[in-house]
Every structure is written in C-alpha cells, then in structure tokens.
Design a protein around this motif. Structure first.
Motif, PDB file in Angstrom:
ATOM      1  N   MET A  32      -1.013  -3.595   8.924  1.00  0.00           N
ATOM      2  CA  MET A  32      -1.941  -2.506   8.605  1.00  0.00           C
ATOM      3  C   MET A  32      -2.204  -2.471   7.104  1.00  0.00           C
ATOM      4  O   MET A  32      -1.284  -2.622   6.297  1.00  0.00           O
ATOM      5  CB  MET A  32      -1.342  -1.161   9.059  1.00  0.00           C
ATOM      6  N   ILE A  33      -3.470  -2.238   6.704  1.00  0.00           N
ATOM      7  CA  ILE A  33      -3.805  -2.033   5.312  1.00  0.00           C
ATOM      8  C   ILE A  33      -3.107  -0.771   4.829  1.00  0.00           C
ATOM      9  O   ILE A  33      -3.160   0.275   5.488  1.00  0.00           O
ATOM     10  CB  ILE A  33      -5.327  -1.912   5.136  1.00  0.00           C
ATOM     11  N   VAL A  34      -2.434  -0.818   3.666  1.00  0.00           N
ATOM     12  CA  VAL A  34      -1.629   0.297   3.177  1.00  0.00           C
ATOM     13  C   VAL A  34      -2.401   1.609   3.209  1.00  0.00           C
ATOM     14  O   VAL A  34      -1.919   2.629   3.717  1.00  0.00           O
ATOM     15  CB  VAL A  34      -1.132   0.004   1.749  1.00  0.00           C
ATOM     16  N   TYR A  35      -3.619   1.618   2.663  1.00  0.00           N
ATOM     17  CA  TYR A  35      -4.329   2.876   2.512  1.00  0.00           C
ATOM     18  C   TYR A  35      -5.009   3.346   3.789  1.00  0.00           C
ATOM     19  O   TYR A  35      -5.535   4.455   3.826  1.00  0.00           O
ATOM     20  CB  TYR A  35      -5.321   2.787   1.346  1.00  0.00           C
ATOM     21  N   ASP A  36      -4.971   2.556   4.849  1.00  0.00           N
ATOM     22  CA  ASP A  36      -5.401   3.065   6.144  1.00  0.00           C
ATOM     23  C   ASP A  36      -4.424   4.108   6.649  1.00  0.00           C
ATOM     24  O   ASP A  36      -4.782   4.980   7.445  1.00  0.00           O
ATOM     25  CB  ASP A  36      -5.525   1.928   7.163  1.00  0.00           C
ATOM     26  N   SER A  37      -3.166   4.029   6.182  1.00  0.00           N
ATOM     27  CA  SER A  37      -2.149   4.974   6.646  1.00  0.00           C
ATOM     28  C   SER A  37      -1.851   6.078   5.642  1.00  0.00           C
ATOM     29  O   SER A  37      -1.483   7.181   6.021  1.00  0.00           O
ATOM     30  CB  SER A  37      -0.850   4.224   6.991  1.00  0.00           C
ATOM     31  N   ILE A  38      -1.995   5.824   4.338  1.00  0.00           N
ATOM     32  CA  ILE A  38      -1.626   6.843   3.352  1.00  0.00           C
ATOM     33  C   ILE A  38      -2.800   7.349   2.524  1.00  0.00           C
ATOM     34  O   ILE A  38      -2.633   8.223   1.685  1.00  0.00           O
ATOM     35  CB  ILE A  38      -0.544   6.317   2.385  1.00  0.00           C
ATOM     36  N   GLY A  39      -4.003   6.833   2.768  1.00  0.00           N
ATOM     37  CA  GLY A  39      -5.112   7.142   1.872  1.00  0.00           C
ATOM     38  C   GLY A  39      -6.060   8.227   2.335  1.00  0.00           C
ATOM     39  O   GLY A  39      -7.118   8.418   1.733  1.00  0.00           O
ATOM     40  N   THR A  75      -4.297  -2.129  -8.338  1.00  0.00           N
ATOM     41  CA  THR A  75      -4.412  -2.752  -7.015  1.00  0.00           C
ATOM     42  C   THR A  75      -3.590  -4.023  -6.863  1.00  0.00           C
ATOM     43  O   THR A  75      -3.203  -4.366  -5.745  1.00  0.00           O
ATOM     44  CB  THR A  75      -5.895  -3.053  -6.696  1.00  0.00           C
ATOM     45  N   VAL A  76      -3.308  -4.748  -7.950  1.00  0.00           N
ATOM     46  CA  VAL A  76      -2.695  -6.070  -7.792  1.00  0.00           C
ATOM     47  C   VAL A  76      -1.333  -6.009  -7.101  1.00  0.00           C
ATOM     48  O   VAL A  76      -0.916  -6.969  -6.450  1.00  0.00           O
ATOM     49  CB  VAL A  76      -2.571  -6.810  -9.143  1.00  0.00           C
ATOM     50  N   HIS A  77      -0.631  -4.876  -7.203  1.00  0.00           N
ATOM     51  CA  HIS A  77       0.679  -4.754  -6.563  1.00  0.00           C
ATOM     52  C   HIS A  77       0.577  -4.669  -5.048  1.00  0.00           C
ATOM     53  O   HIS A  77       1.592  -4.798  -4.350  1.00  0.00           O
ATOM     54  CB  HIS A  77       1.429  -3.533  -7.108  1.00  0.00           C
ATOM     55  N   HIS A  78      -0.622  -4.437  -4.527  1.00  0.00           N
ATOM     56  CA  HIS A  78      -0.828  -4.398  -3.079  1.00  0.00           C
ATOM     57  C   HIS A  78      -1.228  -5.757  -2.509  1.00  0.00           C
ATOM     58  O   HIS A  78      -1.241  -5.929  -1.287  1.00  0.00           O
ATOM     59  CB  HIS A  78      -1.919  -3.384  -2.722  1.00  0.00           C
ATOM     60  N   TRP A  79      -1.581  -6.703  -3.354  1.00  0.00           N
ATOM     61  CA  TRP A  79      -2.071  -7.986  -2.865  1.00  0.00           C
ATOM     62  C   TRP A  79      -0.938  -8.801  -2.247  1.00  0.00           C
ATOM     63  O   TRP A  79       0.208  -8.774  -2.708  1.00  0.00           O
ATOM     64  CB  TRP A  79      -2.717  -8.777  -3.996  1.00  0.00           C
ATOM     65  N   THR A  80      -1.252  -9.550  -1.217  1.00  0.00           N
ATOM     66  CA  THR A  80      -0.234 -10.374  -0.564  1.00  0.00           C
ATOM     67  C   THR A  80      -0.043 -11.718  -1.258  1.00  0.00           C
ATOM     68  O   THR A  80       0.998 -12.353  -1.107  1.00  0.00           O
ATOM     69  CB  THR A  80      -0.601 -10.627   0.909  1.00  0.00           C
ATOM     70  N   ASP A  81      -1.030 -12.154  -2.025  1.00  0.00           N
ATOM     71  CA  ASP A  81      -0.961 -13.441  -2.722  1.00  0.00           C
ATOM     72  C   ASP A  81      -1.613 -13.259  -4.091  1.00  0.00           C
ATOM     73  O   ASP A  81      -2.837 -13.355  -4.226  1.00  0.00           O
ATOM     74  CB  ASP A  81      -1.677 -14.523  -1.914  1.00  0.00           C
ATOM     75  N   LEU A  82      -0.800 -12.980  -5.091  1.00  0.00           N
ATOM     76  CA  LEU A  82      -1.318 -12.672  -6.424  1.00  0.00           C
ATOM     77  C   LEU A  82      -2.127 -13.833  -6.987  1.00  0.00           C
ATOM     78  O   LEU A  82      -3.221 -13.644  -7.528  1.00  0.00           O
ATOM     79  CB  LEU A  82      -0.175 -12.328  -7.373  1.00  0.00           C
ATOM     80  N   GLU A  83      -1.592 -15.047  -6.877  1.00  0.00           N
ATOM     81  CA  GLU A  83      -2.282 -16.202  -7.437  1.00  0.00           C
ATOM     82  C   GLU A  83      -3.666 -16.386  -6.813  1.00  0.00           C
ATOM     83  O   GLU A  83      -4.645 -16.665  -7.517  1.00  0.00           O
ATOM     84  CB  GLU A  83      -1.446 -17.473  -7.247  1.00  0.00           C
ATOM     85  N   ASP A 110       9.286   0.254  -6.415  1.00  0.00           N
ATOM     86  CA  ASP A 110       8.324  -0.368  -7.315  1.00  0.00           C
ATOM     87  C   ASP A 110       8.866  -1.650  -7.934  1.00  0.00           C
ATOM     88  O   ASP A 110       8.089  -2.545  -8.284  1.00  0.00           O
ATOM     89  CB  ASP A 110       7.903   0.612  -8.409  1.00  0.00           C
ATOM     90  N   ASP A 111      10.183  -1.759  -8.068  1.00  0.00           N
ATOM     91  CA  ASP A 111      10.766  -3.014  -8.548  1.00  0.00           C
ATOM     92  C   ASP A 111      10.377  -4.179  -7.644  1.00  0.00           C
ATOM     93  O   ASP A 111      10.235  -5.320  -8.106  1.00  0.00           O
ATOM     94  CB  ASP A 111      12.295  -2.920  -8.592  1.00  0.00           C
ATOM     95  N   THR A 112      10.197  -3.906  -6.352  1.00  0.00           N
ATOM     96  CA  THR A 112       9.923  -4.972  -5.396  1.00  0.00           C
ATOM     97  C   THR A 112       8.462  -5.399  -5.395  1.00  0.00           C
ATOM     98  O   THR A 112       8.131  -6.471  -4.878  1.00  0.00           O
ATOM     99  CB  THR A 112      10.285  -4.533  -3.969  1.00  0.00           C
ATOM    100  N   ARG A 113       7.575  -4.594  -5.962  1.00  0.00           N
ATOM    101  CA  ARG A 113       6.150  -4.904  -5.851  1.00  0.00           C
ATOM    102  C   ARG A 113       5.408  -4.960  -7.180  1.00  0.00           C
ATOM    103  O   ARG A 113       4.299  -5.479  -7.238  1.00  0.00           O
ATOM    104  CB  ARG A 113       5.458  -3.884  -4.941  1.00  0.00           C
ATOM    105  N   ALA A 114       6.000  -4.431  -8.240  1.00  0.00           N
ATOM    106  CA  ALA A 114       5.325  -4.438  -9.538  1.00  0.00           C
ATOM    107  C   ALA A 114       5.120  -5.870 -10.023  1.00  0.00           C
ATOM    108  O   ALA A 114       5.998  -6.722  -9.877  1.00  0.00           O
ATOM    109  CB  ALA A 114       6.134  -3.644 -10.559  1.00  0.00           C
ATOM    110  N   VAL A 115       3.965  -6.123 -10.611  1.00  0.00           N
ATOM    111  CA  VAL A 115       3.649  -7.442 -11.149  1.00  0.00           C
ATOM    112  C   VAL A 115       3.966  -7.444 -12.644  1.00  0.00           C
ATOM    113  O   VAL A 115       3.408  -6.633 -13.387  1.00  0.00           O
ATOM    114  CB  VAL A 115       2.162  -7.780 -10.942  1.00  0.00           C
ATOM    115  N   PRO A 116       4.869  -8.300 -13.111  1.00  0.00           N
ATOM    116  CA  PRO A 116       5.153  -8.343 -14.553  1.00  0.00           C
ATOM    117  C   PRO A 116       3.878  -8.582 -15.351  1.00  0.00           C
ATOM    118  O   PRO A 116       3.072  -9.458 -15.008  1.00  0.00           O
ATOM    119  CB  PRO A 116       6.132  -9.517 -14.675  1.00  0.00           C
ATOM    120  N   VAL A 117       3.705  -7.798 -16.404  1.00  0.00           N
ATOM    121  CA  VAL A 117       2.463  -7.879 -17.178  1.00  0.00           C
ATOM    122  C   VAL A 117       2.289  -9.261 -17.793  1.00  0.00           C
ATOM    123  O   VAL A 117       1.180  -9.796 -17.840  1.00  0.00           O
ATOM    124  CB  VAL A 117       2.436  -6.778 -18.252  1.00  0.00           C
ATOM    125  N   ASP A 118       3.383  -9.855 -18.267  1.00  0.00           N
ATOM    126  CA  ASP A 118       3.256 -11.179 -18.882  1.00  0.00           C
ATOM    127  C   ASP A 118       2.856 -12.238 -17.854  1.00  0.00           C
ATOM    128  O   ASP A 118       2.103 -13.174 -18.162  1.00  0.00           O
ATOM    129  CB  ASP A 118       4.535 -11.573 -19.621  1.00  0.00           C
TER     130      ASP A 118
END
Length: 246
Positions: free
Chosen positions: A1-8, A94-102, A143-151
């Motif tokens: 399920m898309i995250v915001y379909d349930s919490i948005g 939004t990038v922390h919700h993506w399944t494939d950052l690259e 958030d530790d599990t999903r945050a994208v390091p800025v560098d």
C-alpha cells in the motif's frame, strides 16, 4: 500500500505551506521557467511554473486544490514523461518514502534539464530534537531506518550544494519539527496525523511518551527545561535543501 493512502486523509488540514520555507524553495529553483514536482502530495510549495506533478497516492491527489498543476499518478522511480521535460525537478520531503533511491534520483536527473531541488532532513541533527530525544525515541529509531543521509543524496545528485532551512516558531506547515516552540500541538491527534514519523507508528507506540509530555507541560517542567527555546524565532530542526545544477 502507498503510505499516504493510509495516513494522508487529513494531510491538507495541517500541512499548509509556510511562506518563509516557500520563499527559500523558490529561490533555490532560480530561473527555472518549468518545474516538475515529484512526490507532490497535495501540492504544497508548487510554484506557478509547475507544469506537472507526480504523486503515487490517490488519497493525496484527491486533496490537491482546484487549479493545481496537472498530476500523473506514478512513483518517483518510474516517471512516465520524456527526457529533459522541464527546466527543474523538485522533490520535497519525499525521498525517504522511495523504495529505490538511486532509481528515483536517476529519474530526476533524466527529466530535469538544469536543476534539481530536494527538501529533506539531516537525521543526525533531527534526532536531537527534544520531542524525539526526551519523549519519543521510538520515532527517532523509526526515522533512523528511512532517513537518507544528506551527503549520500548530494553525491547521487552531483554538483550539489546544501542549505539549512530554518523552522519559524509559528510555522504553518505541520511537519515533524514545526512545533518546536509549541509543544502542546504534539498532543493533538490531528497534528500527529500529518507527520509520517508519528502517524506510521500509531498512538499505542507513542502513548507513554505523549503522557510524559502532557505531564511535563502541566507541571511546567517542559518550560523550565526549554526556556531557551522560548526566546528563539527560528530553530534548526535538521531540514536541508539539496540543490544540484545539471
């Protein structure tokens, strides 16, 4: 399920664009005459030159105001438009919700001709925020599990600079650190529903910490401990703009 379909479902009620944050985003977009907003949500911070919004959640799309830019329901990792579609692409919280950052970053680079603007947060800074460090360590761990390091994000974008985004004390956009000087707001379920780090965990997980916060507010202990915050107009909650020229 898309995250915001349930919490948005109530997102547009508490997440109104803050004009000071908006001004910084507009400045980062520079002279771009056409913009694609990826992970667009309800359309917050879309400048007038937005030619297309990309959003996977039907719930969020339904909350976009009348007159918003055209929207396509799609994920960031596979955007159904041609190469070099617009001067700039932006992706805000939004990038922390993506399944494939690259893959998502590669798509931003493919569709933008000149510039990419990404709003994210530096977890090393944000996890020190009093709400997380003192009351809701579960949210910090999440958030530790999903945050994208800025560098890492800057390296993937290439030729990027990073700007601090100060949070005003009366910020109108109810993202996670928005209420740093208004602690009572975190006790409001409607406010928490607009913050993915809290909404995805649920009130049962957060109950103990929220009860301690309520008690500290009632006793005056929070105000004693954080009297220095009450003197500030802006706060560094870790939010960062990563701006890349192509």
């Amino acid at each position: 399920m898309i995250v915001y379909d349930s919490i948005g479902t109530t997102y547009s009620g508490t997440r109104q664009p803050d004009p000071r944050v908006a001004a910084q985003i507009v400045a980062a977009l520079g002279a771009a005459r056409t913009v694609v907003n990826v992970g667009a949500g309800t359309g917050s911070y879309e400048p007038p030159q937005t030619v297309l919004a990309v959003e996977p959640s039907a719930v969020m799309i339904a909350q976009r105001p009348v007159g918003s830019a055209p929207v396509v329901q799609a994920v960031a990792e596979s955007i159904p438009i041609e190469d070099d579609y617009a001067d700039a692409a932006m992706a805000l919280l939004t990038v922390h919700h993506w399944t494939d950052l690259e893959a998502g970053i590669a798509e931003l680079r493919r569709i933008a001709r000149r510039r990419i603007v990404v709003l994210t947060w530096d977890q090393a800074v944000t996890r020190r925020f009093w709400l997380l460090s003192e009351y809701l360590p579960e949210a910090a761990a999440f958030d530790d599990t999903r945050a994208v390091p800025v560098d890492r994000l800057a390296a993937l974008l290439g030729n990027a600079r990073v700007e601090q985004v100060p949070v005003p004390h009366d910020c109108t956009d109810g993202f996670g650190v928005a209420y740093w000087r208004r602690p009572e707001a975190y006790l409001d379920p409607a406010v928490r529903a607009g913050m993915s780090m809290l909404a995805q965990l649920g009130d049962e997980v957060l109950r103990s910490g929220l009860e301690r916060l309520a008690a500290d507010l009632s006793s005056g202990r929070w105000h004693e401990r954080h009297a220095d915050l009450l003197e500030l107009d802006v706060f560094d909650g870790g939010y960062r703009l990563v701006v890349a020229d192509l």
